[in-house]
Structures are given as structure tokens and as C-alpha cells.
Design an enzyme around this catalytic site. Structure first.
Site, PDB file in Angstrom:
ATOM      1  N   HIS A 145      40.273  32.582  15.968  1.00 54.41           N
ATOM      2  CA  HIS A 145      41.004  32.666  14.704  1.00 54.41           C
ATOM      3  C   HIS A 145      41.433  31.261  14.292  1.00 54.41           C
ATOM      4  CE1 HIS A 145      42.078  37.131  15.516  1.00 54.41           C
ATOM      5  NE2 HIS A 145      41.011  37.031  14.749  1.00 54.41           N
ATOM      6  N   GLY A 147      34.069  35.068  10.775  1.00 58.03           N
ATOM      7  CA  GLY A 147      34.557  36.390  11.152  1.00 58.03           C
ATOM      8  C   GLY A 147      34.816  37.318   9.975  1.00 58.03           C
ATOM      9  N   ASP A 207      44.641  35.028  17.554  1.00 59.19           N
ATOM     10  CA  ASP A 207      45.994  34.658  17.155  1.00 59.19           C
ATOM     11  C   ASP A 207      46.790  35.949  17.011  1.00 59.19           C
ATOM     12  OD1 ASP A 207      48.331  33.772  16.080  1.00 59.19           O
ATOM     13  OD2 ASP A 207      47.441  32.888  14.284  1.00 59.19           O
ATOM     14  N   HIS A 223      40.539  40.953   8.543  1.00 60.01           N
ATOM     15  CA  HIS A 223      39.416  41.707   9.115  1.00 60.01           C
ATOM     16  C   HIS A 223      39.790  42.305  10.478  1.00 60.01           C
ATOM     17  CE1 HIS A 223      39.157  37.727  10.834  1.00 60.01           C
ATOM     18  NE2 HIS A 223      38.268  38.136  11.709  1.00 60.01           N
ATOM     19  N   ASP A 283      37.541  44.775  12.270  1.00 60.36           N
ATOM     20  CA  ASP A 283      36.363  44.180  12.903  1.00 60.36           C
ATOM     21  C   ASP A 283      36.726  43.578  14.256  1.00 60.36           C
ATOM     22  OD1 ASP A 283      34.983  44.839  10.598  1.00 60.36           O
ATOM     23  OD2 ASP A 283      35.200  42.838   9.724  1.00 60.36           O
ATOM     24  N   ARG A 292      36.790  46.541  21.410  1.00 60.02           N
ATOM     25  CA  ARG A 292      36.411  47.862  21.916  1.00 60.02           C
ATOM     26  C   ARG A 292      34.987  47.836  22.475  1.00 60.02           C
ATOM     27  NH1 ARG A 292      36.499  50.618  17.547  1.00 60.02           N
ATOM     28  NH2 ARG A 292      34.271  50.924  17.328  1.00 60.02           N
TER      29      ARG A 292
END
Length: 138
Positions: free
Chosen positions: A8, A55, A80, A87, A90, A96
Site C-alpha cells: 500500500h 492494486g 497499511d 479496493h 480485492d 483469502r
């Protein structure tokens, strides 16, 4: 090993410094990264990196697709946790997928240190067996 590098905005400097410190280890692997992160790491280290979109523009999903196809072996994702991300779904999906496919994931400097040392010592070689056998969930 195929390794993804993601950060990030507020963590990009940390990941660039980390990649610089361990560029001799990263140089032995195939690297992938989201847009700006990959560019900054490549410029700082000279490492060859396949870059995807940023991203928010789908880069996390592009890396997630490689995870789902059993083509990613480790992910360094310096997140962060104190800043809302547009997003975020996402980001959550990528984390996951790492859990679903048993992909080692470092989301902070402490875990990244352990993962990079594991790569250096060959402790992630079990991923080669997983890839040869078509994945862990089949």
C-alpha cells in the site's frame, strides 16, 4: 520460486528498503509486483520484475489469479492497516486466496523477515512438490 511483491502507498518505502536489503535472495527467484511498487523496487535494486496493474486498477486480482492457478509460491504484501483502501474487497480476496491455497503470506516486516529467511534456507521447497502434484486442494 514465484514471488509477489505488493505494498500500500504508506508501506511502499518499507518494501523498497526490504527488497534492497535482501536483493541477493530475491534475485534467485521470479518476481511479480503491482504497478508502482514493482517500478520502485526495480529502480532501487535493478531486479527484474514482471509488473501488473496497480492494486486499485486490478493488480491484486491479477496476482490472485496466479495464486488460484497454483503459479505463485510466496507473497510479500506490506499492508497499511490504519488507512482505508478503496479496493479493500480485492485485498481481502487476495489474503483469502493465500489461505485457501496455502501460500506463505507476509503482511508486515516481522513476518517478511521470517519468510525471506525461509526462502534463503530452502524451507519453502515444499511448494515445488505441491506444484508437481497439481495443488493442495485437488
Amino acid at each position: 520460486m514465484n514471488i509477489a511483491l505488493i505494498a500500500h502507498d504508506q508501506k511502499k518505502n518499507d518494501l523498497v528498503q526490504f527488497a534492497t536489503a535482501y536483493q541477493n535472495i530475491f534475485a534467485k527467484h521470479t518476481l511479480f509486483a503491482t504497478g508502482t511498487t514493482g517500478q520502485r523496487i526495480s529502480e532501487a535494486t535493478g531486479l527484474s520484475i514482471t509488473r501488473f496493474q496497480s492494486g486499485p486498477l486490478g493488480g491484486d486480482q491479477q496476482i490472485g489469479a496466479l495464486i488460484a492457478q497454483n503459479q505463485m509460491d510466496a507473497v510479500f504484501f506490506f499492508r497499511d492497516p490504519l488507512t482505508s483502501q478503496p479496493h479493500e474487497p480485492d485485498v481481502t480476496a487476495l489474503v483469502r486466496l493465500c489461505d485457501v491455497y496455502s501460500i506463505p503470506l507476509a503482511t508486515n516486516m516481522g513476518t517478511a523477515e521470517l519468510l525471506i529467511r525461509g526462502l534463503e534456507l530452502g524451507l519453502i521447497e515444499w511448494r515445488n512438490i505441491v506444484k508437481e502434484n497439481g495443488g493442495m486442494n485437488e
